[in-house]
Design an enzyme around this catalytic site. Structure first.
Site, mmCIF file in Angstrom:
data_model
loop_
_atom_site.group_PDB
_atom_site.id
_atom_site.type_symbol
_atom_site.label_atom_id
_atom_site.label_comp_id
_atom_site.label_asym_id
_atom_site.label_seq_id
_atom_site.Cartn_x
_atom_site.Cartn_y
_atom_site.Cartn_z
ATOM 1 N N HIS A 86 0.924 -1.224 -0.069
ATOM 2 C CA HIS A 86 0.051 -0.209 0.034
ATOM 3 C C HIS A 86 0.936 1.348 0.107
ATOM 4 C CE1 HIS A 86 0.399 0.921 4.351
ATOM 5 N NE2 HIS A 86 0.344 -0.262 4.422
ATOM 6 N N ASP A 88 -0.294 4.425 0.827
ATOM 7 C CA ASP A 88 -0.703 5.628 1.858
ATOM 8 C C ASP A 88 0.014 5.187 3.074
ATOM 9 O OD1 ASP A 88 -2.187 3.081 2.231
ATOM 10 O OD2 ASP A 88 -3.654 4.319 3.717
ATOM 11 N N ASP A 119 6.672 1.057 6.370
ATOM 12 C CA ASP A 119 5.227 0.728 6.302
ATOM 13 C C ASP A 119 4.604 1.603 5.235
ATOM 14 O OD1 ASP A 119 2.554 -0.272 6.816
ATOM 15 O OD2 ASP A 119 2.491 0.769 8.731
ATOM 16 N N GLU A 150 -5.081 1.648 3.059
ATOM 17 C CA GLU A 150 -4.788 0.631 4.056
ATOM 18 C C GLU A 150 -4.791 0.939 5.409
ATOM 19 O OE1 GLU A 150 -2.946 -2.237 6.859
ATOM 20 O OE2 GLU A 150 -2.332 -0.397 6.225
ATOM 21 N N GLU A 151 -4.196 2.214 5.601
ATOM 22 C CA GLU A 151 -3.856 2.893 6.615
ATOM 23 C C GLU A 151 -5.602 3.392 7.572
ATOM 24 O OE1 GLU A 151 -1.672 2.217 8.664
ATOM 25 O OE2 GLU A 151 0.105 2.274 7.431
ATOM 26 N N HIS A 415 4.326 3.255 12.461
ATOM 27 C CA HIS A 415 3.130 4.037 12.786
ATOM 28 C C HIS A 415 3.548 5.177 14.054
ATOM 29 C CE1 HIS A 415 -0.625 1.487 11.847
ATOM 30 N NE2 HIS A 415 0.509 1.321 10.674
#
Length: 442
Positions: A86, A88, A119, A150-151, A415
Site C-alpha cells: 500500500h 498510503d 510501512d 490501508e491505513e 506508525h
C-alpha cells in the site's frame, strides 16, 4: 537462470532512489487535505511499474482512494503471482518529536528514517526490486496491486477485489505488509488478530454541578467511566470480557528481556496477562483504552463532570469472529455500568482475524527463498496487530496461497515517531522475493 544476488545488488541503488522519491510524497490517507498527495503517490507508483513494461492503470471504487494495478502476463504454463503493498501512510504525529523531518528520508546508522520508509513504501520498493532484477525475463506472471487506503482500514478494498477479480486472480498472493522475527531472522506470518473498537459514553448528570454542594452523593461521569473501564481486565491483566476466543500460539520463545527492550516498557512496570508472551501477543484477545474525552486538567474547575467518553480497542484472537467479539464487548460495557450510570456504546471499526494454513508448494518455495537470502531457516510467527484485508483476499481468492511477508523488524516503529527501515534487512527482503518468484516459476 538469473544470478539473483548479483542482480539485486545491481538494482538496489535505483530502487533506493525510487523509494526515497515515494517517501517524499506525504500520502496520508486519513487527512482529507492530503487527497492530492495520495493521488500523486498512486501516479508515482504507477509510473515505476510502467517503466518496467507493465500494463498499468489507476483504479478506485466510488469515493475510495486510488489503487494501482500493474500486470505482466505469465510465460506459457507458469503461474501468476499477485504482489500486494500500500502506498498510503500514517499521520506523523508530533513532528517536533521526530529526529529528522518525517517526509525527508534520512539515513542514520543502519536505517533509513521517514514516515512510510518501511510501512509500506518499502513493500512497493521490494516488489520493484524483485521484478527489476529479472528485466524482461520474469519467470512467472506478475500482478502488482498497490492499495491507497490501508491505513484507514481499507474501506473500499472488497469492492475493488470484486470489481477487478479477473485481473487480480493469481495462484499465489504475496502480502508485503508484515515483518520478520528479528534482525537476521526471517519469518512467515501465519496468524493475525482482528480488530474492533467502539466509543463508550457514560452520563450521570444532565449538567455539571458544584462538587462541594453535591460531591459525596452524586457520582461524576469521569469516575464512573474509570470504574467501568477497570472491569475490562482482571487483577492479572487478562481480558475479563466473557465470550471471547483464545488459543495457543506456536512454540516460539520470546525472552522477556528482549520483549521489554523492544516494547520500551519501563523497568518497574510489570507485564500484564498470563501464559506465554507469544500467546498473549498473537492468539489471545487484548483490550486497550485508546483515548478519553473529558475536561483538560488546565481547564478543570470544581464541578462534577456530567458526561465522559472513551475509545476502546479490542484485538480479536484468530479463530474468533469480529462481529461476535464486538457484541461481547458491548454487552460487557452495558452490563457493568457503575451506580446506574447511563452507558451508550457506539461501534467503530471492525476487521476479521486471520489464520493461514501455511503448507504446500508455494509456502515451501517461500521458506526456501528466505533460507537462501538470510542463510537461516525462517520461523512461523503470528502478529498481534491486524491486517483485516487478508481475510478479504482469502474470501475473494480461496484457491490462492496467501504468503504474508514484510520488511519490518521489531524496532521499525511503524506508525510511530522515527519510523525506520533497516537497510541490510531490506536488501535481503528484495533478494528473498526475487528468489521466491524464481522458485515458483521452476
Amino acid at each position: 537462470m538469473t544470478d539473483l544476488p548479483a542482480a539485486i545488488d545491481r538494482v538496489l541503488p535505483s530502487v533506493r532512489a525510487d523509494l526515497e522519491d515515494l517517501i517524499r510524497i506525504p500520502s496520508v490517507s486519513a487527512d482529507p487535505a492530503r487527497a492530492a498527495d495520495v493521488q500523486r503517490s498512486a501516479e508515482a507508483t504507477a509510473a515505476l511499474f510502467e517503466a518496467e513494461g507493465f500494463a498499468v492503470k489507476i483504479v478506485r471504487a466510488g469515493e475510495g482512494a486510488p489503487a494501482v494495478i500493474a500486470k505482466k502476463p505469465a510465460p506459457e504454463g507458469k503461474p501468476t503471482v499477485l504482489l500486494y503493498a500500500h502506498h498510503d501512510v500514517q499521520p506523523t504525529g508530533n513532528v517536533e518529536e521526530w529526529t529528522s523531518e518525517p517526509f525527508v528520508p534520512t539515513e542514520r546508522g543502519d536505517r533509513l528514517y521517514a514516515r512510510g520508509a518501511a510501512d509500506d513504501k518499502a513493500g512497493i520498493a521490494a516488489h520493484l526490486a524483485a521484478v527489476r532484477a529479472f528485466g524482461n525475463d520474469l519467470p512467472v506472471g506478475v500482478t502488482v496491486f498497490v492499495e491507497g487506503e490501508e491505513e484507514i482500514g481499507s474501506p473500499t478494498l472488497l469492492r475493488l477485489l470484486d470489481e477487478y477479480a479477473d485481473e487480480l486472480t493469481a495462484d499465489a498472493i504475496v502480502i508485503a505488509d508484515s515483518g520478520n522475527w528479528a534482525i537476521g531472522q526471517p519469518a512467515l506470518t501465519v496468524s493475525l488478530r482482528g480488530l474492533v473498537d467502539c466509543y463508550v459514553e457514560v452520563r450521570t448528570l444532565n449538567h455539571a454541578v458544584h462538587s462541594g454542594l453535591f460531591g459525596g452523593a452524586v457520582p461524576d461521569a469521569l469516575t464512573a467511566l474509570c470504574r467501568l473501564l477497570s472491569t475490562l481486565h482482571d487483577d492479572k491483566g487478562d481480558v475479563a470480557v466473557d465470550g471471547l476466543h483464545a488459543s495457543r500460539a506456536a512454540e516460539l520463545d520470546y525472552p522477556e528481556d528482549r520483549f521489554r527492550a523492544e516494547s520500551s516498557v519501563l523497568d518497574q512496570v510489570k507485564l500484564i496477562g498470563s501464559g506465554s508472551l507469544v500467546d498473549r501477543l498473537w492468539t489471545r484477545p487484548a483490550i486497550a483504552v485508546l483515548a478519553i474525552d473529558a475536561p483538560r486538567v488546565a481547564d478543570a474547575s470544581n464541578t462534577l463532570v456530567p458526561v465522559a467518553r472513551a475509545k476502546v480497542s479490542l484485538r480479536v484472537a484468530p479463530g474468533d469472529d469480529a462481529n461476535k467479539a464486538m457484541q461481547a464487548l458491548r454487552n460487557h460495557l452495558e452490563q457493568n455500568a457503575p451506580w446506574g450510570a447511563q452507558v451508550t456504546v457506539t461501534d467503530g471499526d471492525i476487521g476479521q482475524p486471520c489464520s493461514i494454513n501455511a503448507r504446500g508448494a508455494a509456502y515451501d518455495a517461500a521458506r526456501s527463498a528466505f533460507a537462501s537470502a538470510w542463510g537461516v531457516e525462517p520461523v512461523d510467527t503470528g502478529m498481534g496487530g491486524s491486517i483485516p484485508f487478508i481475510a478479504e483476499f482469502q474470501q475473494t481468492f480461496p484457491k490462492a496461497a496467501v504468503l504474508v511477508t514484510g520488511v519490518e523488524d521489531p524496532d521499525t516503529r511503524a506508525h510511530g515517531i522515527d519510523e525506520g527501515l533497516h537497510l541490510e534487512e531490506f536488501a535481503k527482503v528484495c533478494l528473498a522475493e526475487a528468489t521466491l518468484l524464481q522458485n515458483l516459476g521452476s
